[in-house]
Each structure stands twice: as structure tokens, then as C-alpha cells.
Design a protein around this motif. Structure first.
Motif, PDB file in Angstrom:
ATOM      1  N   LYS A 497      -9.596  -1.602  74.381  1.00 56.08           N
ATOM      2  CA  LYS A 497      -9.225  -2.845  74.728  1.00 56.08           C
ATOM      3  C   LYS A 497      -9.954  -3.556  73.655  1.00 56.08           C
ATOM      4  N   SER A 498     -11.153  -3.159  72.863  1.00 61.59           N
ATOM      5  CA  SER A 498     -11.562  -3.502  71.638  1.00 61.59           C
ATOM      6  C   SER A 498     -10.759  -3.606  70.563  1.00 61.59           C
ATOM      7  N   MET A 499     -10.181  -2.367  70.383  1.00 61.99           N
ATOM      8  CA  MET A 499      -9.275  -2.208  69.014  1.00 61.99           C
ATOM      9  C   MET A 499      -8.047  -3.057  69.460  1.00 61.99           C
ATOM     10  N   VAL A 500      -7.432  -3.259  70.610  1.00 60.88           N
ATOM     11  CA  VAL A 500      -6.320  -4.107  70.870  1.00 60.88           C
ATOM     12  C   VAL A 500      -6.759  -5.568  70.869  1.00 60.88           C
ATOM     13  N   ARG A 501      -7.545  -6.171  71.448  1.00 61.81           N
ATOM     14  CA  ARG A 501      -7.694  -7.395  71.447  1.00 61.81           C
ATOM     15  C   ARG A 501      -8.499  -8.121  70.312  1.00 61.81           C
ATOM     16  N   GLY A 502      -8.919  -7.109  69.352  1.00 65.29           N
ATOM     17  CA  GLY A 502      -9.523  -7.455  67.942  1.00 65.29           C
ATOM     18  C   GLY A 502      -8.534  -7.392  67.033  1.00 65.29           C
ATOM     19  N   SER A 503      -7.190  -7.084  67.148  1.00 62.51           N
ATOM     20  CA  SER A 503      -6.424  -7.299  66.023  1.00 62.51           C
ATOM     21  C   SER A 503      -5.830  -8.637  65.968  1.00 62.51           C
ATOM     22  N   ASP A 504      -5.769  -8.900  64.627  1.00 63.31           N
ATOM     23  CA  ASP A 504      -5.157 -10.131  64.235  1.00 63.31           C
ATOM     24  C   ASP A 504      -3.754 -10.147  64.013  1.00 63.31           C
ATOM     25  N   GLU A 510       2.218  -8.527  72.943  1.00 66.76           N
ATOM     26  CA  GLU A 510       2.229  -7.166  72.513  1.00 66.76           C
ATOM     27  C   GLU A 510       0.783  -6.594  72.856  1.00 66.76           C
ATOM     28  N   GLN A 511      -0.526  -7.375  73.043  1.00 68.09           N
ATOM     29  CA  GLN A 511      -1.726  -6.731  73.311  1.00 68.09           C
ATOM     30  C   GLN A 511      -1.577  -6.406  74.811  1.00 68.09           C
ATOM     31  N   ASP A 512      -0.867  -7.271  75.573  1.00 64.35           N
ATOM     32  CA  ASP A 512      -0.817  -7.090  77.092  1.00 64.35           C
ATOM     33  C   ASP A 512       0.082  -5.930  77.271  1.00 64.35           C
ATOM     34  N   LEU A 513       1.183  -5.590  76.752  1.00 63.57           N
ATOM     35  CA  LEU A 513       2.096  -4.735  76.960  1.00 63.57           C
ATOM     36  C   LEU A 513       1.458  -3.574  76.605  1.00 63.57           C
ATOM     37  N   LEU A 514       0.671  -3.354  75.398  1.00 65.85           N
ATOM     38  CA  LEU A 514       0.114  -2.087  75.122  1.00 65.85           C
ATOM     39  C   LEU A 514      -1.085  -1.566  76.182  1.00 65.85           C
ATOM     40  N   LEU A 515      -1.818  -2.485  76.669  1.00 66.68           N
ATOM     41  CA  LEU A 515      -2.773  -2.093  77.454  1.00 66.68           C
ATOM     42  C   LEU A 515      -2.357  -1.815  78.788  1.00 66.68           C
ATOM     43  N   ALA A 516      -1.037  -2.219  79.176  1.00 64.45           N
ATOM     44  CA  ALA A 516      -0.354  -1.952  80.384  1.00 64.45           C
ATOM     45  C   ALA A 516       0.206  -0.756  80.124  1.00 64.45           C
ATOM     46  N   GLY A 517       0.143   0.105  79.218  1.00 62.47           N
ATOM     47  CA  GLY A 517       0.773   1.524  78.968  1.00 62.47           C
ATOM     48  C   GLY A 517       2.253   1.364  78.245  1.00 62.47           C
TER      49      GLY A 517
END
Length: 679
Positions: A497-504, A510-517
Motif C-alpha cells: 500500500k505504501s509503494m502504491v499510494r506513495g506514487s506520483d 489505478e491505485q485502487d485497481l492495483l490494490l484490488a488485485g
């Protein structure tokens, strides 16, 4: 039964999207994800039965302690508890630090998993305790340096653009074995009329995919590229308008380098005939959108970075970048789309005290002053490495100068910890062995280096036996080492989550989809190929920051021996991964030789021969093959010792730890050997 989306964790540019079927806490089937932008439903043969690896009876399931001799095998080990194992490792670390200093501890790992959590899991921990660090140079840093020298931080071309090319060169890449999904795009282009060329040192599995084949002498690809550029300039096929707008150094190249690299001169070096070189140069330069997929093997010579600089100049000289489908793919830079720095904790001061190039493992284990002697350490050391922690790697088989590496690992005063899924050859030298999870037994996120689709692979089953992930073990060791740091208290999902949410560079969606798998293809900026991110804003054929500013040809190291040894890819394995499977082949390893060379040594099919140089000697069975160039010998795969043609050594007994011209990369292919027929 339920199906879940996941990602292949192995060291391959494709990082395939998987559909994993789970039944009653067991993986029963793995197939390719049809919705994945690059996988498109297909898997390589290695991964079609991933469930056999996950549930293999050969899996390590409990920590083991050596109670017998080093270098023998499983008979010398007994099961112990995790507490006993972790206490033994932590106590050893503390004793070594107190007696010799923290730099007497070495971490050694590579790409047994490509997960952005579990691959760098130990980086920050070992910096915190002051251990000797390692670089990531055993694969292809010279290739990366070659691209960066010309293009800086410019984003790489999407591989799917190859569909729109009318001329494709698969240069030094055995795509069938190492990048199979690019062939989907190649075949689409072929159906549209594209011509496909292969440039390689030997006939590979991929040759049937091409219309034209160019056999080249090992380590001389830069000469071929310069010869092509000579022809392109001579015949007025260079794109002067593009060059004037986007290139730096072309006038200097034309004046100082190309006059010498006539087709005749280049042909003498690289072994490609003048007529074929001319045909290739014209086919490439007269195409509207030529596309090069560049492999890594050609960068594993002493001239690797310069070779890649020369080849990377070709699409610039013909203006390929301005057309859809035109350009060159070296490696995709998907890591920039995640906040991968989070795993390094850059805001917490813990700089490495010293760094060991991975290729010098054997040297450092046997010579405490190795780094000083190579100009990599400011201090003259007299204390050797006394403790080594190995994970995601099998250096007893995969590291260069195998005999030296094994001699170092055999030291009685070296405490060896190995974290592994199977009892590999490196495990034979361990004092403590820890059982490791596979990718479906832990959580991680994967950014590929061959395309732009990122994906998360969540834990799908309970860990097999008592196995633990890299991150879980490091977190437990941090506690035992007294590191009261909140970073080590996080879960793998917290880190993801930190690596995804910390991306600019990722949108909220895109973040939500990634974290949803879900696999997510990155959105690239418009006209990204021509957004040249170099200091000059231009493609730097002449780069003033380089020790050799202008591209030119430099020779490989070679050896004082008559035959170049080519250790190519066996499509059944990846480095030494997948060796744990039963391949149903009594002779996994053999040597191919040109009949002319075989006749000179009175060798016939099935003869036992020895290949040797000043680093080692190996016995192997030889077979005649007209497709092998004279003066070269070909063998495939990096096999476990029990599978090797020689009962005592593997192929890396012959390789050197000499570095590439840039990046301290490995020179696994820069090897020459003598040949002897055995009676």
C-alpha cells in the motif's frame, strides 16, 4: 474451487499475469490471464505447472541445522525450530559484530523473486546493522548503462508497438526462452508483412520465428552496429532532419568513427559477410518503423556497455523513434511508477559502509582485501567475511568462478545462512537453512522490466510446512537484533500500500485497481518516446559524462584459448530455477560443436570431451551441429550439480569475475576454452 489473479514472480521480463485455481488450500491449476495486456492468456512452458513446484515433495518445510560436514548434502542436517534457527543467526551476527566488526557480515541475494517487497526485503535491515552490502550487478547493468548513456531517463518503448513495425530485429535475445510474449506482437507484425531478423551467436529456439538469420562472433555486436551505420550514412539512408533535431554527436561519429568501420573492416571483426551486413542495414534503414528487441547476453562481455551504446544509436540514426512501432526496447522502466524507495527507507540514515559487486563473491570470501585491491574500498582489510546470509539466489551454481566461490563457502570460520524453497547446491554449505515461501504463500507487488503492466499477487494458500517469506524472516531477525523500528513491524500488505499510494505517477483509479488485485497497464505520456530525458535534451551519441564520450567499438576480454564458449538459455529452466522439476531427460547438458572443429580434434557424436581454461575444467558429451559457428562451442542451461554433465563442477567453473566496462556487470559469456577429447 475459486480462481484468483496473480503474477509470475520469476526473473523474466514478462512478469506474466496468472489465473490461479485454488481448492481446499491447494493450488490445482495455473494459466495465463487473458485480460493481462502483455500475457494475453499464454504462459511459458516453465510456468504451466507451477502447482508442481508449490506442492513439490522436495520443498523444504522446516528449519535445518548442520550437524555434519559442509558440502555434502541433506544427510548432514537435522530439523530445528524457528526460534532455535533465528536465535542461532542473530547470536552469530552479534558475535561477529563484537569480534570482527559489522562489515564481516555479508548479505547476498538476487532475483529468486522479483517482488518489490520480498526482493529488497533485507536491504534496509543489513544497512542498519552495518553489514557489507552488495550491488545488483550479476545480470545486465552494462545493458542499462548503454541505454542510459544515450537516452538518460527516457521511458522505454512499449513492446506492443512492435505490432506496428515493418522490420523487427531480435538482437541477442532468445525470445522463445526468455521473452516469449513479445512474439505475440512480432507475429502480428509478420502477418502485416513485417520482415523479422535475428542476430545471435548461435541457432536458438527462436530462429524459426524469423525470415533472416545473422550469425555473429561472440562479443562483436558493436562492430556490426557501426558497420551498419557506415552503410546507412554512405548510402544516404540516415534521417538528417531527425538527427539535427534530436541527436548530439552525429557529426563527430561520421568524422571520427564511421570512416574506419567500413563493411569490410566490420566484417573482419564480427564475422558477418559484407553482403549480409549491407542487406540488413538497408532493410533496417528503409523501413518506416524498424523495431529492435535487445537481449541481455551481449551485454555480458567486457565491452557490454559500449556494445549496447552502439546498438542503441541505430534507431536514432534512422529516425525510428518518430514513428509508431519504431524504436528499441532494452528494458522497460516500470519501477518509476511505484514508490520503491519506501523499501529503502531513504529518510532514515543507514548508508552502507562498503559495497561488494556480486561478481566478486568468490574473491571476497577468499581474500579479505579483494575490494581494496579492486579499488572499491578505501581501507586495507585483514578481516574476512565471517557470516553470510543468502536468499533468493543459488551462488554455488550461478555465481562466476564457481571453484573460488565454493572454496570460500567451505571455510570452517564462515557461518552460512540460506533461506530457500528447495535444498539447492548452496544449501550444502549452510550452517542454518530456512524454508521459504513461494509467491502464492505471501503478498507482493511486481513491476516487470519487459512491458508496462504492474500487478499484485496476494497470498492464496497457507505457507507450505513452516516456510516463511523473506520479509517475515527479516522482520523477526530485526526484533532479535534489537532494532526498534516501526518499519519492520509492517506487514507485506502495508508495504504494498505504501509503494502504491506513495506514487506520483499512478492515478487514484489505478491505485485502487492495483490494490484490488487487478493487473494495470501504466498510462504513458503522449509522445513519450521523443521526450528525451538527458542533460542535453538530445540523444547523446556523444556523451561528455562518459569516460569514452563518443560511441566506438571496443573488444571483449577473451581468453588465451581457441574456442568461445556460449552458455545459452535452456527453455526448461531459468538460471537455476525450475531445476527442481523432473525433466525426464537423462542428459540435460551437452556440448554442440561444428563438424569442422570436431574433425580437427577427432571428435564424433557422443564423445566425452573436456573444456577448460585457467579457471576450471569440465567434462561433457559432445555432439556435432552444423548450425554452430566454427570456433564456438554451445551448451544450454545453468543446472544443479546433480544434473550437470560433470559430477564435480557446473558451467560456471569456467566463467570469470571480470567486470563489464560499466556498472560492474557480469561477463558470463566472455569466456574462451580449450577442448580435449577424452579417451
Amino acid at each position: 474451487m475459486k480462481e484468483y489473479k496473480s503474477v509470475c514472480p520469476y526473473d523474466c521480463p514478462d512478469a506474466c499475469g496468472l489465473i490461479v485455481t485454488v481448492d481446499n488450500n491447494r493450488i490445482v491449476k495455473v494459466r495465463g490471464n487473458r485480460e493481462h495486456a502483455f500475457t494475453r492468456g499464454a504462459l511459458c512452458p516453465k510456468m504451466t505447472h507451477y502447482e508442481k513446484i508449490i506442492h513439490s515433495p522436495k520443498r523444504l518445510t522446516t528449519p535445518l541445522k548442520r550437524v555434519g560436514k559442509k558440502g555434502i548434502g541433506p544427510s548432514e542436517y537435522m530439523p530445528i525450530s524457528w526460534d532455535e534457527a533465528l536465535d542461532a543467526i542473530a547470536n552469530n551476527f552479534k558475535e561477529v559484530i563484537n569480534q570482527y566488526g559489522s562489515e564481516s557480515i555479508l548479505r547476498y541475494s538476487y532475483a529468486g523473486t522479483m517482488g518489490a517487497v520480498n526482493s529488497p526485503a533485507a536491504d534496509y535491515f543489513f544497512r542498519r546493522i552495518g553489514a557489507t552490502n552488495q550491488d545488483r550487478g550479476i545480470c545486465s547493468p552494462a545493458k542499462q548503462a548503454g541505454f542510459k548513456s544515450l537516452y538518460g531517463n527516457t521511458l522505454a518503448i512499449k513492446p506492443q508497438e512492435a505490432q506496428h513495425s515493418d522490420c523487427i530485429i531480435l538482437w541477442g535475445i532468445n525470445a522463445t526462452a526468455t521473452d516469449v510474449h513479445i512474439l505475440h506482437d512480432v507475429n502480428i507484425a509478420k502477418r502485416k508483412g513485417a520482415q523479422v531478423w535475428i542476430v545471435d551467436t548461435h541457432k536458438t529456439y527462436t530462429f524459426d520465428q524469423a525470415h533472416h538469420h545473422v550469425y555473429i562472433k561472440p562479443g562483436t555486436d558493436g562492430a556490426l552496429a557501426l558497420g551498419m551505420m557506415h552503410i546507412i550514412h554512405r548510402d544516404g539512408l540516415d534521417d538528417i532532419e531527425f538527427i539535427q533535431r534530436y541527436l548530439q554527436g552525429y557529426d563527430e561519429l561520421v568524422e571520427q568513427v564511421l570512416p574506419r568501420f567500413t563493411p569490410e573492416y566490420a566484417s573482419e571483426i564480427c564475422g558477418v559477410s559484407v553482403s549480409q551486413m549491407t542487406e540488413l542495414a538497408h532493410a533496417y534503414a528503409t523501413s518506416k518503423a524498424p523495431f529492435i528487441r535487445l537481449g541481455s547476453g551481449l551485454s555480458r562481455y567486457g565491452n557490454g556497455a559500449m556494445t549496447c551504446r552502439c546498438i542503441n544509436a541505430l534507431p536514432a540514426v534512422v529516425g525510428a523513434w518518430q514513428h509508431l512501432g519504431g524504436g528499441l526496447l532494452s528494458s522497460a522502466s516500470t519501477g518509476v511508477f511505484l514508490d520503491k524507495s519506501y523499501m529503502q527507507q531513504p529518510n532514515h540514515p543507514a548508508p552502507p559502509k562498503r559495497v561488494m559487486p556480486m561478481i566478486l563473491l568468490g574473491d571476497l570470501l577468499t581474500n579479505p582485501n579483494a575490494l581494496y585491491e579492486h579499488g572499491l574500498d578505501l581501507e586495507f582489510r585483514t578481516t574476512p567475511i565471517h557470516s553470510i546470509y543468502i536468499f533468493s539466489s543459488n551462488p554455488a551454481i550461478t555465481a562466476p568462478r564457481q571453484n573460488l566461490v565454493r572454496r570460500g563457502l567451505m571455510r570452517d570460520d564462515l557461518f552460512v545462512t540460506v533461506h530457500e524453497r528447495f535444498f539447492t547446491d548452496t544449501c550444502k554449505y549452510a550452517d542454518i537453512i530456512l524454508p521459504a515461501t513461494t509467491s502464492v504463500e505471501h503478498n507482493d507487488i511486481y513491476n516487470p522490466y519487459g512491458h508496462y503492466t504492474i500487478g499484485v499477487g496476494y497470498q492464496l494458500i497457507d505457507p507450505i510446512g513452516e516456510s516463511k517469506s523473506n520479509w517475515d524472516v527479516i522482520s523477526l531477525l530485526a526484533q532479535r537484533m534489537g532494532l526498534d523500528d516501526a518499519f519492520f513491524k509492517q506487514s507485506e500488505t502495508d508495504l504494498i500500500k505504501s509503494m502504491v499510494r506513495g506514487s506520483d505517477l499512478l492515478s487514484q483509479e489505478e491505485q485502487d485497481l492495483l490494490l484490488a488485485g487487478e493487473p494495470v497497464e501504466m498510462t504513458l505520456p503522449e509522445n513519450y518516446k521523443l521526450d528525451i530525458k538527458t542533460p542535453s535534451g538530445k540523444i547523446e551519441i556523444l556523451n561528455p559524462c562518459e569516460s569514452v564520450p563518443l560511441i566506438q567499438y571496443t573488444a571483449p576480454y577473451g581468453d588465451d584459448a581457441p574456442f568461445w564458449l556460449i552458455n545459452g538459455n535452456d527453455m526448461r529452466i531459468l538460471d537455476s530455477s525450475f531445476c527442481e522439476l523432473d525433466h525426464g531427460d537423462e542428459e540435460l547438458m551437452n556440448l554442440r560443436i561444428n563438424p569442422v572443429d570436431a574433425n580437427d580434434y577427432s571428435i564424433v557424436d557422443g564423445d566425452r570431451v573436456a573444456i577448460y581454461n585457467n579457471r576450471g575444467r569440465m567434462e561433457i558429451t559432445a555432439y556435432l551441429d552444423k548450425s554452430v559457428r566454427e570456433g564456438t562451442l554451445v551448451t544450454l542451461g545453468v543446472w544443479w550439480q546433480e544434473q550437470c554433465s560433470d559430477p564435480c563442477v557446473g558451467i560456471n567453473a569456467l566463467t570469470a569475475d571480470r567486470p563489464t566496462d560499466e556498472g560492474w556487470g557480469s561477463t558470463f559469456y566472455d569466456v574462451q576454452v580449450h577442448l580435449e577429447r577424452l579417451s
